[in-house]
Scaffold this active site. Structure first.
Site, mmCIF file in Angstrom:
data_model
loop_
_atom_site.group_PDB
_atom_site.id
_atom_site.type_symbol
_atom_site.label_atom_id
_atom_site.label_comp_id
_atom_site.label_asym_id
_atom_site.label_seq_id
_atom_site.Cartn_x
_atom_site.Cartn_y
_atom_site.Cartn_z
ATOM 1 N N GLU A 93 0.843 -1.194 0.000
ATOM 2 C CA GLU A 93 0.000 0.000 0.000
ATOM 3 C C GLU A 93 0.881 1.249 0.000
ATOM 4 O O GLU A 93 1.975 1.262 0.566
ATOM 5 C CB GLU A 93 -0.923 0.015 1.215
ATOM 6 C CG GLU A 93 -0.223 0.178 2.541
ATOM 7 C CD GLU A 93 -1.178 0.385 3.710
ATOM 8 O OE1 GLU A 93 -2.117 1.187 3.571
ATOM 9 O OE2 GLU A 93 -0.979 -0.269 4.750
ATOM 10 N N TRP A 94 0.382 2.293 -0.635
ATOM 11 C CA TRP A 94 1.062 3.579 -0.596
ATOM 12 C C TRP A 94 0.618 4.313 0.664
ATOM 13 O O TRP A 94 -0.578 4.492 0.902
ATOM 14 C CB TRP A 94 0.739 4.409 -1.831
ATOM 15 C CG TRP A 94 1.329 5.781 -1.763
ATOM 16 C CD1 TRP A 94 0.704 6.935 -1.381
ATOM 17 C CD2 TRP A 94 2.685 6.139 -2.057
ATOM 18 N NE1 TRP A 94 1.581 7.991 -1.421
ATOM 19 C CE2 TRP A 94 2.807 7.533 -1.835
ATOM 20 C CE3 TRP A 94 3.804 5.412 -2.490
ATOM 21 C CZ2 TRP A 94 4.002 8.219 -2.039
ATOM 22 C CZ3 TRP A 94 4.995 6.091 -2.686
ATOM 23 C CH2 TRP A 94 5.098 7.474 -2.463
ATOM 24 N N ILE A 95 1.575 4.715 1.490
ATOM 25 C CA ILE A 95 1.281 5.436 2.727
ATOM 26 C C ILE A 95 1.793 6.861 2.585
ATOM 27 O O ILE A 95 2.997 7.081 2.414
ATOM 28 C CB ILE A 95 1.917 4.749 3.939
ATOM 29 C CG1 ILE A 95 1.348 3.339 4.117
ATOM 30 C CG2 ILE A 95 1.701 5.568 5.208
ATOM 31 C CD1 ILE A 95 1.981 2.545 5.249
ATOM 32 N N ASP A 196 16.107 -4.213 12.121
ATOM 33 C CA ASP A 196 16.941 -3.337 11.288
ATOM 34 C C ASP A 196 16.456 -1.901 11.471
ATOM 35 O O ASP A 196 16.241 -1.168 10.512
ATOM 36 C CB ASP A 196 16.855 -3.756 9.827
ATOM 37 C CG ASP A 196 17.946 -3.116 8.959
ATOM 38 O OD1 ASP A 196 18.904 -2.551 9.525
ATOM 39 O OD2 ASP A 196 17.833 -3.174 7.724
#
Length: 289
Positions: A93-95, A196
């Site tokens: 998804e684009w956030i 990370d």
């Protein structure tokens, strides 16, 4: 890479026309794109000549974090399992980013909640990656054995093969690895860790909601995670204050911080060369002399 993107979208089931496609910041490993079709908007990462499970590992890590219901991660719509040498993609998804004044504080609280999810053993069943390097795993009853055999030793051996481990550094590394029980706990809580977590692997989503990206998940001492957040910056004091209010820092955190940072410095030494050697030597000197 446009062919890879188009093919992956079709495999996802989005056969509509691409209306917008442009490259965005996505780290040093992959190429990253904002892609908008008639059906949806996506964040897509692509890469060539990657192991078959490269993007699958990322998707599984995001799902583990999502399942804690503590902190947002991007939803994964699809990922390729390319044959060795082939290109592949992961579609998420684009956030939209919208940082707020309290985003770092909210991140600290939510990460503390995530760290309260614990396993009965250390490590992970599946092998993963740290950067582009393979990260061997396995499940262990003893955190020291895991950190010794699956973290420090593989990076030490790789550094030897690559010629970035001079004689003095090698001797001190061997001493430190053989004496880990002096400095790190044998059975701390086996918290779910992002694995990370530097400043580039979190972002502010809509309304300032913190979001974790690009994990390399593992169950382990939460001090291991927090130590890395202090290595390269990107986390303001409000983050640590909020974390500590929610889940007090371990009493031995300051004693273990550098020995945990050593792993990530060895990774950077192996990836980027001697520019990280001085930092490795400084930590070795602080523990070994």
């Amino acid at each position: 890479m446009n062919k890879t993107i188009q093919s992956s979208l079709q495999n996802l089931g989005d056969h509509s026309a691409i209306e917008s496609l442009h490259q965005v910041a996505g780290g040093d490993i992959n190429e990253a794109f904002y892609v908008s079709t008639r059906e949806n908007s996506y964040f897509i990462k692509t890469n060539e000549d990657i192991p078959t499970h490269f993007f699958e590992v990322e998707a599984k890590g995001l799902e583990l974090i999502r399942n804690t219901n503590t902190i947002r991660v991007p939803y994964v719509y699809y990922f390729d399992r390319p044959e060795n040498g082939a290109s592949g993609a992961i579609i998420m998804e684009w956030i939209s980013s919208s940082p707020q004044s309290d985003t770092a504080e909210r991140l600290g609280r939510k990460l503390a909640k995530m760290h309260q999810f614990e396993n009965d053993r250390y490590g992970l069943e599946d092998d993963t990656f740290v950067g582009t390097l393979a990260q061997p795993n396995g499940l262990f009853e003893d955190w020291i054995v895991y950190y010794q055999t699956k973290r420090l030793l593989p990076q030490f051996e790789l550094a030897n093969r690559q010629g970035v481990m001079n004689h003095e550094r090698r001797n001190k590394m061997e001493q430190l690895i053989s004496q880990l029980e002096k400095w790190i706990p044998k059975r701390p809580g086996a918290s779910l860790l992002h694995g990370d977590l530097w400043g580039g692997n979190w972002m502010a989503g809509p309304d300032g909601e913190p979001c974790l990206i690009d994990p390399s998940v593992v169950y382990g001492d939460r001090s291991f995670e927090l130590a890395f957040t202090e290595l390269f910056g990107g986390f303001p004091k409000q983050f640590y204050e909020a974390y500590n209010d929610m889940h007090s820092l371990p009493s031995n955190y300051r004693d273990t911080k550098e020995i945990y940072q050593l792993f990530y410095l060895l990774v950077h030494l192996n990836l980027f060369g001697e520019s990280y050697g001085r930092a490795v030597d400084r930590i070795l000197a602080s523990y070994i002399g």
